[in-house]
Design an enzyme around this catalytic site. Structure first.
Site, PDB file in Angstrom:
ATOM      1  N   ASP A 194      -8.487   5.478   7.237  1.00 13.61           N
ATOM      2  CA  ASP A 194      -7.570   4.456   6.741  1.00 13.61           C
ATOM      3  C   ASP A 194      -8.204   3.068   6.816  1.00 13.61           C
ATOM      4  O   ASP A 194      -8.900   2.749   7.792  1.00 13.61           O
ATOM      5  CB  ASP A 194      -6.296   4.488   7.585  1.00 13.61           C
ATOM      6  CG  ASP A 194      -5.275   3.467   7.141  1.00 13.61           C
ATOM      7  OD1 ASP A 194      -4.649   3.680   6.095  1.00 13.61           O
ATOM      8  OD2 ASP A 194      -5.113   2.457   7.838  1.00 13.61           O
TER       9      ASP A 194
ATOM     10  N   GLU B 132     -10.828   5.373   2.711  1.00 15.55           N
ATOM     11  CA  GLU B 132      -9.969   4.503   1.922  1.00 15.55           C
ATOM     12  C   GLU B 132     -10.715   3.171   1.804  1.00 15.55           C
ATOM     13  O   GLU B 132     -10.658   2.320   2.691  1.00 15.55           O
ATOM     14  CB  GLU B 132      -8.612   4.295   2.598  1.00 15.55           C
ATOM     15  CG  GLU B 132      -7.679   3.432   1.744  1.00 15.55           C
ATOM     16  CD  GLU B 132      -6.438   2.961   2.480  1.00 15.55           C
ATOM     17  OE1 GLU B 132      -5.431   2.682   1.808  1.00 15.55           O
ATOM     18  OE2 GLU B 132      -6.480   2.852   3.724  1.00 15.55           O
TER      19      GLU B 132
END
Length: 550
Positions: free
Chosen positions: A212, A266
């Site tokens: 993330d 990401e």
């Protein structure tokens, strides 16, 4: 149901289904999806034809940001289940031929994590505070934040805490919500802990991790002010060169297993060369393609994005990825039905007129395009049902910190997180057991009866059956695996036409009028039913077989 056999580098052309556990299936009737609910639906996912499952955070969390505020990576949050259930789910997925990917959030932890609670109780300058970014404030009495950085969620990126004696004390950095203090990756203990977390989950059979906010863990140690409209290079906390050392360490952990684990980033960056740096052979394996996700429904722009993606990935030998929706953006059925097809969430975009019929037609065409491109494809849960964004959620039901910290200037992400409809004529549409005591955690639209899994299963022309057939064909067409790709002469400037080797062709008509079917091409599958004519309808993708080799 056939069990899939996958290669060691399965991530290069896998179809990966994103499971947002809270909204997938609720087994215990509390209105919140859980691991038992997911496990009961694993046969559905295997029959759909995907290769892997990516799970959003299922760890112990106060849920200030839907689990992205992790309090303990080695425990499952009780709302979802427990560690034994997670291990059983991983094992069952593997028996069905499905890989498992879990989220890791290196930029921050929860303010309820043991490290941060110890830091709050400690004196300024202590070793435990060095795990985070505690700093004295500016101003005569330290009443001003240490710098001018803003939170991604809105508002300032600093919160002041009292000293152990109760007097006003230091400030800590949080680039997201105040409940998500940023970690200081200059402290070696942070790297040691995260590598231990990776091993914890890899040892339990997890096949990879999705990283993330992967560009953000490294910070300018001077914490200098900057103008966000004209940020310096390097940026004080985005895509700093130091961040690559983190992922080289993670790659060493991933490669230490007999079957290497995958690292999926990401990575939100505008420059293809900077993105490719994360995909070097000693760092991540793949990264999400946000340029493609945010590309308008336009042939020229899509071709540019496809070319830049493939060209940018080639020098580092990485596989491309193609994604249309996820838990952070407006669902693409809705985006494609608006005049502005970008993924913004301002009130103006949120309230813009939506032609759902047009959006659905374009979304189906976009899926066949994505699936025909070289690389891996991501499916966000519910897109196989043609679900639109839920735009009329009452403010009192919203939970996303984006909505609250921006006072509604960003409508938030709840509209793409509404629980899935499985069966029945009214909410909860089979998401929870019949007669469950609690309603779904976000309200479902009353008119979703026609969009349920049961309503679409076996129904010719339904979006679910299109996905099933497309995934079946992709699995069995050797041309759709590997890197072969070349553009062909388009029948119209508003189309995309390419070959994947052998006899496979893909034609995408992005215009509002029909275009001629290429001579000598036989349709294999189309995103909408095609009459026995020599034209491809508007906003349609068709897969073709052609005698001429590619």
């Amino acid at each position: 149901m056939a069990i899939r056999v996958q290669t060691a580098e399965w991530w290069r052309d896998a179809v990966i289904y994103q499971v947002y556990v809270r909204s997938f299936a609720d087994a215990d009737g509390d209105g919140i999806g859980d691991l038992a609910g997911v496990r009961a639906k694993l046969p559905y996912l295997a029959e759909l034809g995907v290769d892997a499952l990516w799970f959003n955070p299922w760890y112990l969390s106060p849920m200030a940001d839907a689990g992205y505020d992790v309090a303990d990576y080695r425990r499952i949050d009780p709302v979802f289940g427990d560690l034994e259930q997670a291990e059983a789910l991983i094992a069952e997925a593997h028996r069905l031929g499905l890989r498992v990917v879990v989220d890791v959030v290196p930029n921050h932890l929860s303010d309820q994590h043991a490290w941060f609670q110890e830091a709050l109780a400690a004196e300024p300058g202590s070793e435990v505070r060095d795990l985070f970014w505690f700093r004295p404030g500016r101003g005569e009495n330290g009443e001003l934040p240490p710098n001018n950085w803003d939170s991604v969620f809105g508002g300032r990126a600093w919160t002041r805490v009292p000293d152990p004696d109760g007097s006003p004390g230091e400030w800590y950095l949080h680039l997201f919500a105040s409940e998500q203090p940023d970690l200081n990756w200059n402290n070696p203990k942070v790297a040691e802990e995260h590598e231990s977390i990776l091993r914890f989950w890899f040892d339990r059979g997890v096949d990879g991790v999705r990283i993330d906010s992967a560009t953000m863990p490294a910070k300018d140690p001077d914490l200098a002010d900057f103008d966000p409209e004209h940020p310096p290079v390097p940026h004080p906390y985005v895509d700093r060169d130091e961040v690559h050392g983190i992922y080289r360490g993670w790659r060493a952990v991933a490669d230490s297993y007999a079957e290497p684990r995958a690292l999926i980033g990401e990575v939100w960056l505008d420059r293809p060369d900077r993105l490719a740096a994360y995909l070097r052979p000693d760092e991540m394996h793949t990264a999400f393609n946000f340029d493609y996700l945010n590309c308008p429904w336009d042939a020229e722009r899509l071709r540019e994005v496809i070319d830049s993606t493939l060209q940018g990935h080639a020098p580092v030998g990485a596989a491309a990825t193609w994604v249309l929706s996820n838990h952070d953006v407006t669902r693409h059925v809705t985006r494609y039905g608006r005049a502005d097809t970008s993924m913004g969430r301002s009130p103006a975009q949120h309230g813009a007129p939506v032609d759902l019929a047009l959006g659905t037609r374009r979304a189906r065409a976009a899926f066949l395009l994505s699936l025909a491109l070289p690389g891996s494809t991501y499916i966000y849960q519910g897109e196989e049902l043609g679900l639109p964004e839920v735009q009329d959620l009452p403010d009192e039901s919203r939970q996303d910190p984006y909505f609250f910290r921006t006072q509604g200037a960003d409508i938030g992400r709840d509209g793409c997180r509404v629980p899935l409809p499985w069966s029945g004529q009214a909410p909860p549409f089979g998401f929870s057991p019949q007669g469950a005591p609690a309603p779904p955690w976000l309200p479902q639209p009353a008119d979703w009866a026609g969009r349920t899994v049961s309503a679409q299963s076996g129904t010719a022309g339904s979006t679910l059956e299109l996905y099933r057939e497309a995934l079946r064909l992709r699995r069995h067409r050797p041309e759709l695996h590997g890197d072969r790709f070349r553009w062909l002469a388009e029948p119209d400037r508003r189309t995309l036409y390419f070959a994947r080797g052998g006899s496979f062709r893909c034609l995408v008509n992005l215009s509002d009028t029909p275009v001629p079917l290429p001579e000598g091409a036989e349709p294999l599958l189309a995103s909408v039913p095609m009459a026995a004519t020599a034209v491809v309808p508007a906003n349609t993708t068709v897969w073709l077989s052609c005698a001429e080799p590619g």
